[in-house]
Design an enzyme around this catalytic site. Structure first.
Site, PDB file in Angstrom:
ATOM      1  N   ASP A  55       0.974  -1.108   0.245  1.00 29.95           N
ATOM      2  CA  ASP A  55       0.049  -0.029  -0.015  1.00 29.95           C
ATOM      3  C   ASP A  55       0.969   1.305   0.037  1.00 29.95           C
ATOM      4  O   ASP A  55       2.179   0.916   0.080  1.00 29.95           O
ATOM      5  CB  ASP A  55      -0.743  -0.090   1.219  1.00 29.95           C
ATOM      6  CG  ASP A  55      -1.803   1.291   1.336  1.00 29.95           C
ATOM      7  OD1 ASP A  55      -2.332   1.646   0.389  1.00 29.95           O
ATOM      8  OD2 ASP A  55      -2.076   1.651   2.575  1.00 29.95           O
ATOM      9  N   SER A  56       0.249   2.422  -0.167  1.00 33.32           N
ATOM     10  CA  SER A  56       1.106   3.529  -0.124  1.00 33.32           C
ATOM     11  C   SER A  56       1.330   3.828   1.403  1.00 33.32           C
ATOM     12  O   SER A  56       2.510   4.742   1.634  1.00 33.32           O
ATOM     13  CB  SER A  56       0.091   4.709  -0.517  1.00 33.32           C
ATOM     14  OG  SER A  56      -0.941   5.069  -0.005  1.00 33.32           O
ATOM     15  N   CYS A  61      -4.429  -1.477  -1.898  1.00 31.39           N
ATOM     16  CA  CYS A  61      -4.541  -0.176  -2.195  1.00 31.39           C
ATOM     17  C   CYS A  61      -5.467   0.255  -3.222  1.00 31.39           C
ATOM     18  O   CYS A  61      -5.082  -0.223  -4.362  1.00 31.39           O
ATOM     19  CB  CYS A  61      -3.229   0.620  -2.628  1.00 31.39           C
ATOM     20  SG  CYS A  61      -3.273   2.506  -2.948  1.00 31.39           S
ATOM     21  N   GLU A  96      -3.070   8.492   8.713  1.00 35.20           N
ATOM     22  CA  GLU A  96      -1.505   8.353   8.818  1.00 35.20           C
ATOM     23  C   GLU A  96      -0.862   9.170  10.131  1.00 35.20           C
ATOM     24  O   GLU A  96       0.132   8.720  10.497  1.00 35.20           O
ATOM     25  CB  GLU A  96      -0.791   8.848   7.600  1.00 35.20           C
ATOM     26  CG  GLU A  96      -0.861   7.937   6.253  1.00 35.20           C
ATOM     27  CD  GLU A  96      -0.169   6.828   6.307  1.00 35.20           C
ATOM     28  OE1 GLU A  96       0.968   6.887   6.789  1.00 35.20           O
ATOM     29  OE2 GLU A  96      -0.327   6.099   5.588  1.00 35.20           O
ATOM     30  N   CYS A 138     -11.227   2.746   0.343  1.00 33.65           N
ATOM     31  CA  CYS A 138      -9.562   3.087   0.580  1.00 33.65           C
ATOM     32  C   CYS A 138      -9.187   2.240   1.735  1.00 33.65           C
ATOM     33  O   CYS A 138     -10.076   2.172   2.712  1.00 33.65           O
ATOM     34  CB  CYS A 138      -9.511   4.834   0.755  1.00 33.65           C
ATOM     35  SG  CYS A 138      -7.868   5.068   1.378  1.00 33.65           S
ATOM     36  N   HIS A 176      -7.216   2.860   3.902  1.00 28.84           N
ATOM     37  CA  HIS A 176      -6.820   3.468   5.093  1.00 28.84           C
ATOM     38  C   HIS A 176      -8.176   3.727   5.936  1.00 28.84           C
ATOM     39  O   HIS A 176      -8.203   3.945   7.149  1.00 28.84           O
ATOM     40  CB  HIS A 176      -6.281   5.000   4.908  1.00 28.84           C
ATOM     41  CG  HIS A 176      -4.790   4.994   4.682  1.00 28.84           C
ATOM     42  ND1 HIS A 176      -4.409   4.355   3.283  1.00 28.84           N
ATOM     43  CD2 HIS A 176      -3.643   5.480   5.096  1.00 28.84           C
ATOM     44  CE1 HIS A 176      -3.079   4.720   3.298  1.00 28.84           C
ATOM     45  NE2 HIS A 176      -2.522   5.230   4.551  1.00 28.84           N
TER      46      HIS A 176
HETATM   47  N1  DGL Z   1      -4.826   3.250   1.012  1.00 26.01           N
HETATM   48  C1  DGL Z   1      -4.837   3.508  -0.175  1.00 26.01           C
HETATM   49  C2  DGL Z   1      -6.231   3.124  -0.976  1.00 26.01           C
HETATM   50  O1  DGL Z   1      -6.693   2.123  -0.679  1.00 26.01           O
HETATM   51  C3  DGL Z   1      -4.510   4.880  -0.551  1.00 26.01           C
HETATM   52  C4  DGL Z   1      -4.066   6.039   0.191  1.00 26.01           C
HETATM   53  C5  DGL Z   1      -3.446   7.273  -0.561  1.00 26.01           C
HETATM   54  O2  DGL Z   1      -2.102   7.136  -0.703  1.00 26.01           O
HETATM   55  O3  DGL Z   1      -4.065   8.113  -1.101  1.00 26.01           O
HETATM   56  O4  DGL Z   1      -6.587   3.947  -2.049  1.00 26.01           O
END
Ligand code: DGL
Length: 269
Positions: free
Chosen positions: A10-11, A73, A152, A186, A188
């Site tokens: 993931d990012s 992600c 984050e 997402c 996150h």
């Molecule tokens: N966790 C990521 C997603 O599912 C991306 C978050 C990001 O880097 O903007 O889209």
């Protein structure tokens, strides 16, 4: 039997919501996690940049001789899944189709909300996945770019005023549209589940994209589509592209186990 690890990337921290479920469903598997914490967020970047980052992330994990890869992600899956999947012979899991299917099965009112990064919402990937299965459903999509920095930075508590204020603003149109099912598109966002649930209210079912995908991986292992590691207890190694301190603290808190010893910082470029 295949003792090779499953690679997950993931990012940033978000993919840990997928890892947590993989550990729960597949405790015997080894996992290698990459969080590109030095370049998060991906969601506000161009498609070209997301594709470039995704190729570097995937190449890093593939160098470990893994047996499968989970792109935890939604942003990468929306912009670069085909590119990454075409480059490797191993199974590559994306995090969009499983939650889309669950949302279709869950909704009773036929009104489904989708929240994600700017790139995910711009791509329309969720709408097309849902329309493929159930063209009659109404979908309502809203980008929530500030959710990623909140997650984050550990601002995830259900009583966090900043998080609640931002969530009230982002989710207003979905409440007005009376969706009964909301895809957290997402990885996150499940970190902010308490905040999102508080704003949407108890009648709205929240769908966790990483958890749904972990279920699919577990099903493939159960049905021998993906070979199992039936050796010892599973292990996890974490790689990040920024300092390990912040990641280790938040990851330990979220996974409810101390991860600092297993985290390494790496450079992808
Ligand atoms: N966790 C990521 C997603 O599912 C991306 C978050 C990001 O880097 O903007 O889209």
């Amino acid at each position: 039997m295949d003792s090779r690890a499953i690679g997950v990337f993931d990012s940033g921290l978000g993919g840990l919501t997928t890892v947590k479920k993989l550990i729960e469903y597949l405790p015997g598997e080894d996992i290698i996690y990459l969080g590109d914490t030095g370049r998060v967020p991906y969601g506000s970047r161009s498609k070209e940049t997301i594709v470039k980052y995704a190729q570097q992330d995937a190449a890093f994990l593939a160098a470990f001789d893994i047996k499968a890869m989970v792109i935890a992600c939604n942003t990468v899956c929306s912009a670069a899944y085909e590119t990454v999947a075409a480059a490797y012979a191993m199974p590559i899991y994306e995090v969009v189709s499983a939650p889309a299917k669950t949302a279709v099965e869950t909704t009773r009112s036929g009104r489904v909300g989708i929240i994600g990064t700017v790139a995910t919402i711009r791509s329309g990937t969720y709408e097309s996945e849902i329309k493929k299965i159930a063209p009659e459903l109404k979908t309502y999509s809203v980008p929530c770019p500030l959710f990623v920095p909140l997650a984050e930075n550990g601002r995830t508590d259900g009583s966090d005023i900043a998080a609640l204020t931002i969530a009230e603003d982002y989710l207003k149109t979905l409440k007005d549209a009376q969706v009964d099912t909301l895809i957290m598109g997402c990885t996150h966002y499940p970190l902010l589940r308490d905040v999102i649930a508080k704003v949407m209210g108890p009648t709205v079912t929240l769908i966790d994209s990483g958890a749904e995908t972990a279920k699919s991986v577990a099903k493939d292992i159960r049905t021998n589509k993906l070979p199992q590691n039936d050796g010892n207890a599973g292990s996890i190694r974490y790689f990040v592209t920024d300092s390990i301190e912040g990641f280790s603290a938040l990851a330990s808190e979220f996974l409810e186990s101390k991860v600092s010893g297993q985290v390494k910082q790496v450079a992808l470029e």
